[in-house]
Design a protein around this motif. Structure first.
Motif, PDB file in Angstrom:
ATOM      1  N   ARG A 101       0.833  -1.206   0.000  1.00 31.10           N
ATOM      2  CA  ARG A 101       0.000   0.000   0.000  1.00 31.10           C
ATOM      3  C   ARG A 101       0.867   1.255   0.000  1.00 31.10           C
ATOM      4  O   ARG A 101       0.568   2.228  -0.707  1.00 31.10           O
ATOM      5  CB  ARG A 101      -0.912   0.006   1.224  1.00 31.10           C
ATOM      6  CG  ARG A 101      -2.070  -0.973   1.156  1.00 31.10           C
ATOM      7  CD  ARG A 101      -2.952  -0.853   2.396  1.00 31.10           C
ATOM      8  NE  ARG A 101      -4.202  -1.599   2.258  1.00 31.10           N
ATOM      9  CZ  ARG A 101      -5.255  -1.457   3.052  1.00 31.10           C
ATOM     10  NH1 ARG A 101      -5.204  -0.591   4.062  1.00 31.10           N
ATOM     11  NH2 ARG A 101      -6.354  -2.160   2.846  1.00 31.10           N
ATOM     12  N   ALA A 102       1.916   1.244   0.788  1.00 30.89           N
ATOM     13  CA  ALA A 102       2.805   2.404   0.845  1.00 30.89           C
ATOM     14  C   ALA A 102       3.464   2.638  -0.511  1.00 30.89           C
ATOM     15  O   ALA A 102       3.631   3.793  -0.941  1.00 30.89           O
ATOM     16  CB  ALA A 102       3.851   2.203   1.936  1.00 30.89           C
ATOM     17  N   ASP A 103       3.845   1.570  -1.194  1.00 34.52           N
ATOM     18  CA  ASP A 103       4.433   1.711  -2.526  1.00 34.52           C
ATOM     19  C   ASP A 103       3.444   2.340  -3.496  1.00 34.52           C
ATOM     20  O   ASP A 103       3.800   3.233  -4.274  1.00 34.52           O
ATOM     21  CB  ASP A 103       4.865   0.338  -3.059  1.00 34.52           C
ATOM     22  CG  ASP A 103       6.157  -0.164  -2.444  1.00 34.52           C
ATOM     23  OD1 ASP A 103       6.842   0.611  -1.752  1.00 34.52           O
ATOM     24  OD2 ASP A 103       6.486  -1.355  -2.661  1.00 34.52           O
ATOM     25  N   LEU A 104       2.193   1.877  -3.474  1.00 34.50           N
ATOM     26  CA  LEU A 104       1.185   2.445  -4.372  1.00 34.50           C
ATOM     27  C   LEU A 104       0.906   3.899  -4.028  1.00 34.50           C
ATOM     28  O   LEU A 104       0.806   4.756  -4.920  1.00 34.50           O
ATOM     29  CB  LEU A 104      -0.100   1.624  -4.307  1.00 34.50           C
ATOM     30  CG  LEU A 104      -1.253   2.092  -5.207  1.00 34.50           C
ATOM     31  CD1 LEU A 104      -0.846   2.053  -6.683  1.00 34.50           C
ATOM     32  CD2 LEU A 104      -2.507   1.253  -4.965  1.00 34.50           C
ATOM     33  N   ALA A 105       0.791   4.191  -2.743  1.00 34.09           N
ATOM     34  CA  ALA A 105       0.519   5.566  -2.307  1.00 34.09           C
ATOM     35  C   ALA A 105       1.629   6.516  -2.736  1.00 34.09           C
ATOM     36  O   ALA A 105       1.379   7.693  -3.021  1.00 34.09           O
ATOM     37  CB  ALA A 105       0.327   5.602  -0.797  1.00 34.09           C
ATOM     38  N   ALA A 106       2.867   6.013  -2.802  1.00 33.43           N
ATOM     39  CA  ALA A 106       4.002   6.864  -3.155  1.00 33.43           C
ATOM     40  C   ALA A 106       3.986   7.280  -4.617  1.00 33.43           C
ATOM     41  O   ALA A 106       4.580   8.309  -4.975  1.00 33.43           O
ATOM     42  CB  ALA A 106       5.310   6.139  -2.831  1.00 33.43           C
ATOM     43  N   VAL A 107       3.304   6.512  -5.473  1.00 34.22           N
ATOM     44  CA  VAL A 107       3.327   6.830  -6.906  1.00 34.22           C
ATOM     45  C   VAL A 107       1.997   7.383  -7.412  1.00 34.22           C
ATOM     46  O   VAL A 107       1.918   7.856  -8.546  1.00 34.22           O
ATOM     47  CB  VAL A 107       3.707   5.585  -7.743  1.00 34.22           C
ATOM     48  CG1 VAL A 107       5.096   5.090  -7.358  1.00 34.22           C
ATOM     49  CG2 VAL A 107       2.678   4.464  -7.599  1.00 34.22           C
ATOM     50  N   ALA A 108       0.930   7.319  -6.609  1.00 36.71           N
ATOM     51  CA  ALA A 108      -0.405   7.726  -7.057  1.00 36.71           C
ATOM     52  C   ALA A 108      -0.794   9.057  -6.447  1.00 36.71           C
ATOM     53  O   ALA A 108      -0.826   9.208  -5.220  1.00 36.71           O
ATOM     54  CB  ALA A 108      -1.432   6.650  -6.683  1.00 36.71           C
ATOM     55  N   THR A 109      -1.112  10.032  -7.291  1.00 40.93           N
ATOM     56  CA  THR A 109      -1.565  11.333  -6.788  1.00 40.93           C
ATOM     57  C   THR A 109      -3.082  11.439  -6.740  1.00 40.93           C
ATOM     58  O   THR A 109      -3.610  12.382  -6.154  1.00 40.93           O
ATOM     59  CB  THR A 109      -1.008  12.464  -7.672  1.00 40.93           C
ATOM     60  OG1 THR A 109      -1.422  12.247  -9.025  1.00 40.93           O
ATOM     61  CG2 THR A 109       0.512  12.507  -7.600  1.00 40.93           C
TER      62      THR A 109
END
Length: 327
Positions: free
Chosen positions: A80-88
């Motif tokens: 989840r943290a990885d996805l959150a880091a790339v999704a605005t």
């Protein structure tokens, strides 16, 4: 020893609907860790008449495989943290978008179980507790802006359904996966609350470790299924919750006041974008409350093109192999 993996699907809205920018986010995720995310991420498009509400559906991330149910949830937190880091955009973990009626446009939490000697017994035991297991993350209260019940996705989605006579048929609430050779729990909605997911995984692990073979009660489940979709825990299934608590501890409040109930309250009091921002806030920060958003509902075609080139095209061989294995 049982082993577990999780596939999690979420919408990324901009801010009210997903669009093809989601592919750009997946391309960034793939570039971040290509060895892992080539096989541990995916995308979905809407189908049929639902395309009128937008082509893009949810995106998917999945964990590695673990024998410890808490470890697999910890891995999900990292994904989840990885996805959150790339999704605005707003990351929206919900079974079905709140203001539309699009049964092909849904997001789920799938649990895979392997490493057991008798998968038939595991399958039967999961079915025995299915009226309760689905409630841990049930989270799809609205359709076309109107209250439906606990899960419109569970009632309407083409990708799940009542239990039939062949456990390898894909679109059922629980199956035996031809591709992965796992027992796959498919009925659960996507949900922001990792605490709920953690208790779900502990319950699944406890069931996977049972040495007894329980009565699956398929006819009972299929008969009650539509009411469960609307009402959640029923008088007829309350004893199953107590039976499950006899083998694994969990707060009854989790399945009596569901994530679906919490989301309905925020939507009806604050509106659509506020509800999606609360889900995003919960997903990213563990705090389920609305926050200010300044996302413009506009598709940047350059981002969509980069998404197709950087994510969709490189994974075409994977889609082909996956499709053949699932036939």
């Amino acid at each position: 020893m049982p082993r577990f993996g999780i596939e999690e699907e979420v919408f990324i809205t901009e801010p009210e609907r997903p669009n093809l920018r989601s592919l750009y986010y997946l391309a960034r995720l793939l570039a971040k860790n290509p060895r892992f995310y080539y096989t541990h991420s995916a995308h979905n498009f809407t189908r049929g008449r639902d395309v009128r509400s937008g082509l893009m559906s949810g995106v998917e991330i999945s964990t590695a495989i673990y024998s410890d149910p808490d470890a697999v949830v910890d891995d999900l937190a990292r994904r989840r943290a990885d996805l959150a880091a790339v999704a605005t955009g707003l990351i929206v973990p919900v079974g079905h978008l709140l203001d539309v009626d699009t049964p092909s446009n849904t997001c789920a939490l799938h649990v895979h179980i392997d490493g057991v000697a008798d998968k038939s017994r595991l399958y039967r035991n999961i079915l025995h507790f299915l009226p309760v297991l689905c409630l841990f993350t049930i989270n799809s209260p609205m359709v076309s802006g109107r209250y439906f019940g606990k899960s419109y996705r569970m009632q309407a989605s083409y990708a799940i359904g009542p239990i039939g006579g062949d456990w390898t048929v894909r679109f059922q609430d629980v199956i035996f996966s031809k591709r992965l050779k796992t027992v796959e729990l498919r009925v659960c909605d996507s949900c922001w609350d990792l605490n709920r997911v953690r208790y779900l995984m502990r319950a699944v692990a406890a069931i996977a470790n049972l040495e007894d073979t329980l009565e699956p009660n398929v006819e009972r489940y299929n008969t009650l299924r539509e009411r469960i979709c609307r009402e959640g825990l029923l008088e007829e299934t309350a004893y199953l919750a107590e039976e499950l608590r006899s083998i694994v501890d969990f707060p009854m409040e989790l399945i009596m006041r569901t994530a679906s109930d919490e989301l309905r309250e925020v939507y009806e009091s604050c509106g659509l974008v506020a509800a999606y921002s609360a889900l995003d806030n919960g997903y990213r920060n563990g705090v389920f409350e609305p926050r200010q958003v300044s996302i413009k509902n506009r598709l940047h075609f350059a981002s969509a093109a980069l998404g197709f080139a950087g994510y969709f095209v490189p994974r075409l061989p994977f889609y082909a192999v996956k499709g053949l294995l699932e036939m």
